[in-house]
Design an enzyme around this catalytic site. Sequence first.
Site, PDB file in Angstrom:
ATOM      1  N   ILE A   1       0.817  -1.222   0.000  1.00  9.18           N
ATOM      2  CA  ILE A   1       0.000   0.000   0.000  1.00  9.18           C
ATOM      3  C   ILE A   1       0.845   1.264   0.000  1.00  9.18           C
ATOM      4  O   ILE A   1       0.318   2.370  -0.076  1.00  9.18           O
ATOM      5  CB  ILE A   1      -0.971   0.040   1.205  1.00  9.18           C
ATOM      6  CG1 ILE A   1      -0.212  -0.039   2.531  1.00  9.18           C
ATOM      7  CG2 ILE A   1      -2.014  -1.049   1.085  1.00  9.18           C
ATOM      8  CD1 ILE A   1      -1.107   0.122   3.749  1.00  9.18           C
TER       9      ILE A   1
ATOM     10  N   ARG B   1       5.273   2.891  -0.412  1.00  9.19           N
ATOM     11  CA  ARG B   1       6.726   2.729  -0.342  1.00  9.19           C
ATOM     12  C   ARG B   1       7.312   3.980   0.285  1.00  9.19           C
ATOM     13  O   ARG B   1       6.844   5.088   0.021  1.00  9.19           O
ATOM     14  CB  ARG B   1       7.333   2.526  -1.734  1.00  9.19           C
ATOM     15  CG  ARG B   1       6.929   1.238  -2.423  1.00  9.19           C
ATOM     16  CD  ARG B   1       7.774   1.047  -3.686  1.00  9.19           C
ATOM     17  NE  ARG B   1       7.337  -0.088  -4.473  1.00  9.19           N
ATOM     18  CZ  ARG B   1       7.717  -1.344  -4.262  1.00  9.19           C
ATOM     19  NH1 ARG B   1       8.545  -1.606  -3.278  1.00  9.19           N
ATOM     20  NH2 ARG B   1       7.286  -2.310  -5.034  1.00  9.19           N
TER      21      ARG B   1
ATOM     22  N   VAL C   1       5.241  -0.673   3.002  1.00  6.91           N
ATOM     23  CA  VAL C   1       4.116  -0.842   3.908  1.00  6.91           C
ATOM     24  C   VAL C   1       3.089  -1.758   3.249  1.00  6.91           C
ATOM     25  O   VAL C   1       2.725  -1.559   2.082  1.00  6.91           O
ATOM     26  CB  VAL C   1       3.459   0.504   4.255  1.00  6.91           C
ATOM     27  CG1 VAL C   1       2.337   0.305   5.265  1.00  6.91           C
ATOM     28  CG2 VAL C   1       4.493   1.463   4.811  1.00  6.91           C
TER      29      VAL C   1
ATOM     30  N   ASP D   1       7.738  14.642  15.525  1.00  6.90           N
ATOM     31  CA  ASP D   1       7.304  14.733  14.131  1.00  6.90           C
ATOM     32  C   ASP D   1       5.778  14.749  14.058  1.00  6.90           C
ATOM     33  O   ASP D   1       5.176  14.027  13.261  1.00  6.90           O
ATOM     34  CB  ASP D   1       7.875  13.581  13.313  1.00  6.90           C
ATOM     35  CG  ASP D   1       7.854  13.869  11.808  1.00  6.90           C
ATOM     36  OD1 ASP D   1       7.720  15.062  11.437  1.00  6.90           O
ATOM     37  OD2 ASP D   1       7.963  12.919  11.006  1.00  6.90           O
TER      38      ASP D   1
END
Length: 969
Positions: A664, A666, A672, A801
Amino acid sequence: MSRSFGFFSFLVFSLFSFVSSNDLQVLLNIKSSLLDSNPGVLDSWKLNSVSGHCSFTGVTCDSTSSVTEIDLSRQGLSGQFPFASLCDLKSLEKLSLGFNSLSGTIPSDMNNCTNLTYLDLGNNLFSGTFPEFSSLSHLQHLYLNNSAFSGVFPWKSLRNAKGLVVLSLGDNPFDTTPFPEEVVSLKSLTWLYLSNCSITGQIPPAIGDLTELRNLEISDSDLTGEIPPEIVKLTKLRQLELYNNSLTGKFPRGFGSLTNLTRLDASMNYLEGDLTELRSLTNLVSLQLFENKLSGEIPHEFGEFEDLVNLSLYTNNLTGPLPQKLGSVSDFDFIDASENQLTGPIPPDMCKRGKMKDLLLLQNNLTGSIPESYSNCLTLERFRVSDNSLNGTVPAGLWGLPRVEIIDLTVNNFEGPITADVKNAKMLGTLYLAFNKFSDDLPDEIGDAEALTKVELNDNRFSGKIPSSIGKLKRLSSLKMQSNGFSGNIPASIGSCSMLSDLNMAQNSLSGEIPHTLGSLPTLNALNLSDNKLSGRIPESLSSLRLSLLDLSNNMLSGRVPQSLSSYKGSFDGNPGLCSMTIKSFNRCINSSGSHRDTRVFVLCIVFGLMILLASLVFYLYLKKSEKKEKRTLRRESWSIKSFRRMSFTEDDIIDSIKEENLIGRGGCGDVYRVVLGDGKELAVKHIRSSSTDSFTRKNFSSAMPILDEKEGRSKEFETEVQTLSSIRHLNVVKLYCSITSNDSSLLVYEYLPNGSLWDKLHSCKKSNLGWETRYDIALGAAKGLEYLHHGYERPVIHRDVKSSNILLDESFKPRIADFGLAKILQTNNGGLDSTHVVAGTYGYIAPEYGYASKVNEKCDVYSFGVVVMELVTGKKPIEAEFGESKDIVNWVSNNLKSKESVMEIVDKKIGEMYREDAIKMLRVAILCTARQPGLRPTMRSVVQMIEDAEPCRLMGIVISKESDVKSK
């Protein structure tokens, strides 16, 4: 003679008129420059004013109508002040613009205002460097603090300002410099504020020459070495602030001669030795020495200080008893002497004057009982004495103090009951009583303490029935009652505790059936009812829960285990009456229709299974060639699994799913995958390769995975950090189930969030028209997740983050904080500040101080969260072309705060008209979160409270219960 005098008078009048006219023009120029940004502030500044310009608001003139002072402080001014023409006011002596929102740079022309004696530009939003000012030789007051000046400060200009009485430069990101020698030559100084402006090195001995000082503040710097002995010469000092440095050694001999000191703060250093030098500081009002290496006993003289109201000594090595007269002669407000080695009893009179708010004595060796006097301390908000050797019964009145927010008595030897007085504790949010000898029934009146959010009664001797009134605790999120002697039924009313996420009633003598109402708890994350005498069937309603922990073992349950719960292996052991068609360790359930029907079902299952097997074989052969290379790579690795939650899958289930059709996304360090297990459960798996030879197609994606440096994937730091983060349990933090690692790569297995990220829904091709109520709920949920990371964990976890692509959304658009690859676990010995050689995070979200100082603390996350809220309110990305070069959403919002109309204009047009005022309330929260100075930003705990206060009126009248703002120690 008279003709000459008349001519002279005419000249003087003409000169005065010229000066007056010139000053008027300068003032009108100032007004015209600020008018657009500040309507109404300067209404009195009019050309045709009857009383002339000397009557203008904030303007003072001399006898010749020349302007001598301009004081526009605290007027809400914004925009750029016209400093260039200011020095045309030839008689100007005072300029005060403090506490506004003025921006822009200061021109070198300011050096021409040679008559200035008072200059206040503090608490504004200026930029750039402050210019050289050596011509301002008459200056006596210079306030530049907290105004965002940067670069090199012109310290040499101070050589010509020998008459300075006040020098306030703190809270500016100046370039790092050793303690300036020019400062210690200013012998007339009474006020010196240099905190948080990048001063380093040692405090010079010449500081002792500034004998007129009343206030000396050099905190939040990088000062090292010992406190110079010459400081004892500053006998007029009233306030000395040295906190958050790296000072060492002892208080110098003779320090006790500073008897005028009212406030002393040397906390968060490495000071050692005892406190004997402080016993003569009888005028102290506030003494803050926490987080040092101080030892010895606390001087008994502290108990005789008539003005002492704040005493904070926690995290030292202090021994002996607390002064027993402490607070008996003063309006004592606060004490925190936690984390020491103190002995003896709690002083009885710290609330004698009825003013005390906080009593914090955690983690010592205190003995004796709680003095009866505290049952009458009506102002008390926090009472925390956990981890001591205290005993006896708790004074009845303590349970019902009207303002108390937290009672923490954990790990002592207290006994006796919780009394009915608890009904009066209307603000009590946290009740920690674990690991004591409390006994008797839990009073019905506990349900009247409706602000409770956390109750921990475990490991005591409570008995009797659990009162049904507990269902009145609508804000309750955690209830721990394990290891007691409770009996009777579990009250069905507990299903009304709609905020409950953690329920533990294990190891009691509870009987009866499990109430089906537990299945109606929408946020329940952990349920432990093991080791009781519960009977009957397992309610089918539990199938609707999304639990990370379910334990019903060692009871007397019977009947079928619901099919959807069969994945919780081990959760039902010790219940011989249970049966299951899928759990092999249980007896198979016998259908009432008899064996003939079972046979037919069995045959049908075999036939259906064969058909599935055949279809699977065909599908397998079809895919085998395409995935052969990937499979060979994975299988030749030796894998080890570390599980962090109860799992219904094996490592083989995950490894077998790492195939192209499940991909799903990259990223720069791996791929992933979306994995669907046999029971339909969905997972997200990040395959992190550490080999530099692997190549990927690089593109942006949003996932529930952390982004990690390639080398970090194999490091001990990675293992430690993942292990720590894996223990986090919160509804608004993404779940990490396990890590599966080999020598060359790692698989991280997370829950799968079907609605992607907030970034997707706001900015990408997948964006949807989010209503304001949904946006509000996302902001509140994300804030609670960050609050837990900052305040609810063993040590603060700094995400580093925070951004909209790291806020993932489940099927109901409930948010989860994700991507902990850059997270830091804040160490307790660094004063809440951590340094790093690499600025981590994402452009547009990074707090300004992190960029120039590489220092990180919780306030960096607060800034980033503020940016996310701005995205929710405006619908804009953090960086947009329309903002202009080198501008971001924070600057753009700031520049559009000129009027209510301009503010309304930046609200996302997709937000309905009826909610736009609510959106503005949230924008105010975002502006506070993105304050340029970290110290001005609120904590995430305060942010959650502010967001709850900004809750929109729901169309259906639904109101979210507000959690109480429980203060941490």
